[in-house]
Design a protein around this motif. Sequence first.
Motif, short mmCIF file in Angstrom:
data_model
loop_
_atom_site.label_atom_id
_atom_site.label_comp_id
_atom_site.label_asym_id
_atom_site.label_seq_id
_atom_site.Cartn_x
_atom_site.Cartn_y
_atom_site.Cartn_z
N THR A 177 0.82 -1.22 0.00
CA THR A 177 0.00 0.00 0.00
C THR A 177 0.86 1.27 0.00
O THR A 177 0.51 2.25 -0.67
CB THR A 177 -0.95 0.02 1.21
OG1 THR A 177 -0.18 -0.17 2.41
CG2 THR A 177 -1.99 -1.08 1.08
N LEU A 178 1.96 1.26 0.75
CA LEU A 178 2.83 2.44 0.77
C LEU A 178 3.48 2.65 -0.59
O LEU A 178 3.56 3.79 -1.09
CB LEU A 178 3.90 2.31 1.85
CG LEU A 178 4.90 3.47 1.94
CD1 LEU A 178 4.19 4.79 2.17
CD2 LEU A 178 5.93 3.21 3.05
N ILE A 217 2.31 1.77 -3.49
CA ILE A 217 1.27 2.24 -4.41
C ILE A 217 0.98 3.72 -4.18
O ILE A 217 0.81 4.50 -5.13
CB ILE A 217 -0.01 1.39 -4.26
CG1 ILE A 217 0.26 -0.03 -4.77
CG2 ILE A 217 -1.17 2.02 -5.03
CD1 ILE A 217 -0.85 -1.01 -4.46
N GLU A 218 0.94 4.14 -2.91
CA GLU A 218 0.71 5.55 -2.62
C GLU A 218 1.87 6.41 -3.13
O GLU A 218 1.65 7.49 -3.69
CB GLU A 218 0.52 5.77 -1.12
CG GLU A 218 0.10 7.19 -0.78
CD GLU A 218 -0.10 7.42 0.71
OE1 GLU A 218 -0.38 8.59 1.07
OE2 GLU A 218 0.03 6.46 1.49
N GLU A 223 3.80 5.73 -5.65
CA GLU A 223 3.68 5.77 -7.11
C GLU A 223 2.60 6.74 -7.55
O GLU A 223 2.80 7.50 -8.52
CB GLU A 223 3.36 4.35 -7.62
CG GLU A 223 4.52 3.38 -7.47
CD GLU A 223 4.10 1.93 -7.65
OE1 GLU A 223 4.99 1.06 -7.72
OE2 GLU A 223 2.87 1.65 -7.74
N ASP A 224 1.48 6.76 -6.83
CA ASP A 224 0.39 7.67 -7.18
C ASP A 224 0.80 9.13 -7.00
O ASP A 224 0.49 9.99 -7.85
CB ASP A 224 -0.85 7.38 -6.32
CG ASP A 224 -1.53 6.07 -6.69
OD1 ASP A 224 -1.25 5.56 -7.79
OD2 ASP A 224 -2.34 5.58 -5.88
N GLU A 225 1.50 9.42 -5.91
CA GLU A 225 1.91 10.80 -5.64
C GLU A 225 2.98 11.28 -6.63
O GLU A 225 2.97 12.43 -7.07
CB GLU A 225 2.43 10.92 -4.20
CG GLU A 225 1.35 10.73 -3.14
CD GLU A 225 0.22 11.73 -3.27
OE1 GLU A 225 0.50 12.94 -3.24
OE2 GLU A 225 -0.94 11.31 -3.41
N LYS A 250 1.25 12.09 -9.88
CA LYS A 250 0.58 13.40 -9.84
C LYS A 250 1.59 14.53 -10.07
O LYS A 250 1.31 15.48 -10.79
CB LYS A 250 -0.11 13.61 -8.49
CG LYS A 250 -1.33 12.75 -8.23
CD LYS A 250 -1.84 13.01 -6.81
CE LYS A 250 -2.94 12.03 -6.44
NZ LYS A 250 -3.35 12.21 -5.02
N ASP A 280 10.39 10.45 -5.79
CA ASP A 280 9.61 10.62 -4.56
C ASP A 280 10.31 11.57 -3.58
O ASP A 280 9.74 11.87 -2.51
CB ASP A 280 9.32 9.28 -3.89
CG ASP A 280 10.56 8.41 -3.73
OD1 ASP A 280 11.45 8.48 -4.60
OD2 ASP A 280 10.63 7.66 -2.75
N HIS A 307 4.75 18.24 1.51
CA HIS A 307 4.09 16.95 1.26
C HIS A 307 4.05 16.11 2.53
O HIS A 307 5.01 16.10 3.32
CB HIS A 307 4.81 16.20 0.15
CG HIS A 307 3.99 15.10 -0.44
ND1 HIS A 307 3.86 13.87 0.16
CD2 HIS A 307 3.22 15.06 -1.55
CE1 HIS A 307 3.08 13.10 -0.56
NE2 HIS A 307 2.67 13.80 -1.62
N PHE A 361 4.42 13.06 3.05
CA PHE A 361 5.48 12.05 3.16
C PHE A 361 6.68 12.58 3.95
O PHE A 361 7.45 11.80 4.51
CB PHE A 361 5.96 11.61 1.79
CG PHE A 361 5.05 10.64 1.09
CD1 PHE A 361 4.21 9.79 1.80
CD2 PHE A 361 5.03 10.57 -0.29
CE1 PHE A 361 3.37 8.90 1.16
CE2 PHE A 361 4.19 9.67 -0.95
CZ PHE A 361 3.36 8.84 -0.22
#
Length: 323
Positions: A81-82, A84-85, A87-89, A92, A148, A155, A157
């Motif tokens: 899940t981390l 994937i998050e 990658e999504d950020e 964007k 990232d 952000h 993160f």
Amino acid sequence: MKFLQKYFLFLIGTALFFSCNKENKTAEAISKVQVDFEVVRFDRLFADASSNDISELKASYPYLFPKQYSDSVWEAKLTDTLQIELEDEVDKAFKSFDEETEGITSLFRHFKYYFPGFYAPKVITVISDVNYNDRVILADSLLLLGLDNYLGREHHFYAGLPNYVSKGLDKAYLTSNIASALAKKVNKYPRNRSFLSRMIYYGKELYLIDKLLPNSEDYQKVGYTREELEWSQINEEQIWRYFVEQELLYSTDSRLDRRFLDPAPFSKFGLELDSESPGRLGRYMGWQIVKAFMNKNPNITPVQLLSLPADDIFKKSNYKPKR
């Protein structure tokens, strides 16, 4: 008197004309330099992969898959899940990498102009689990970029990171970080252990970045915010007076690195102004010394500058801090 004033203005105008003309010719020559390199969005390739694609990715990019990890580790990472998050950020923030590619192309052109033997590396974008200490890795023919680490200082993160770290985790610093990595390949760390020699080592690096990124802001080159650069400029005379009065220039005390050269929340004078100051002010001051030297010696090339001893640069710079 009027004649002398007019003659003086004429000399200034002539000098400016020839200086601008030289800069224009250099810019034109650089624009014609050919650089060929590939940008691989590995972050997306991995994000779009399935467990069946792992073997093919490992075959194509073996240097991104340490041998001590089995395929099951990478397969698990695909659904983490981390991951994937992240990658999504990144997607964007870097939906298109065109602007960054244009900046890197210009950087490579400038570097090859000054160092003709340079071959542009393959650029590979990755997710690095916010490994900000290795956000840019330049190794032989590869340049790895951990995207990232460039999502913006606010952000979520980066919420647990010190402010002096998170402020640089923005895409505004991406190209200057690459320029710094390139500069380190050609700028040898000094054997001389004096504070002055280390200041000027970083000053050479920043001057070279000046040449590689002529259209970038100075605060980006040195890794400051606009406010930090302004503070440094306003207080330049006081900083220099402190270095001289405390007899730091020829000191070989290694603690000076931590106080004035290494990344830190602020520089350590032991004064009330410490908390207001940015870190790494020794690098900033080295930059000013090198710029003063090059302004007085315009025929010396950036490549020649790199081989000059720090003490010679300092003595011939006649550096005077801004008031």
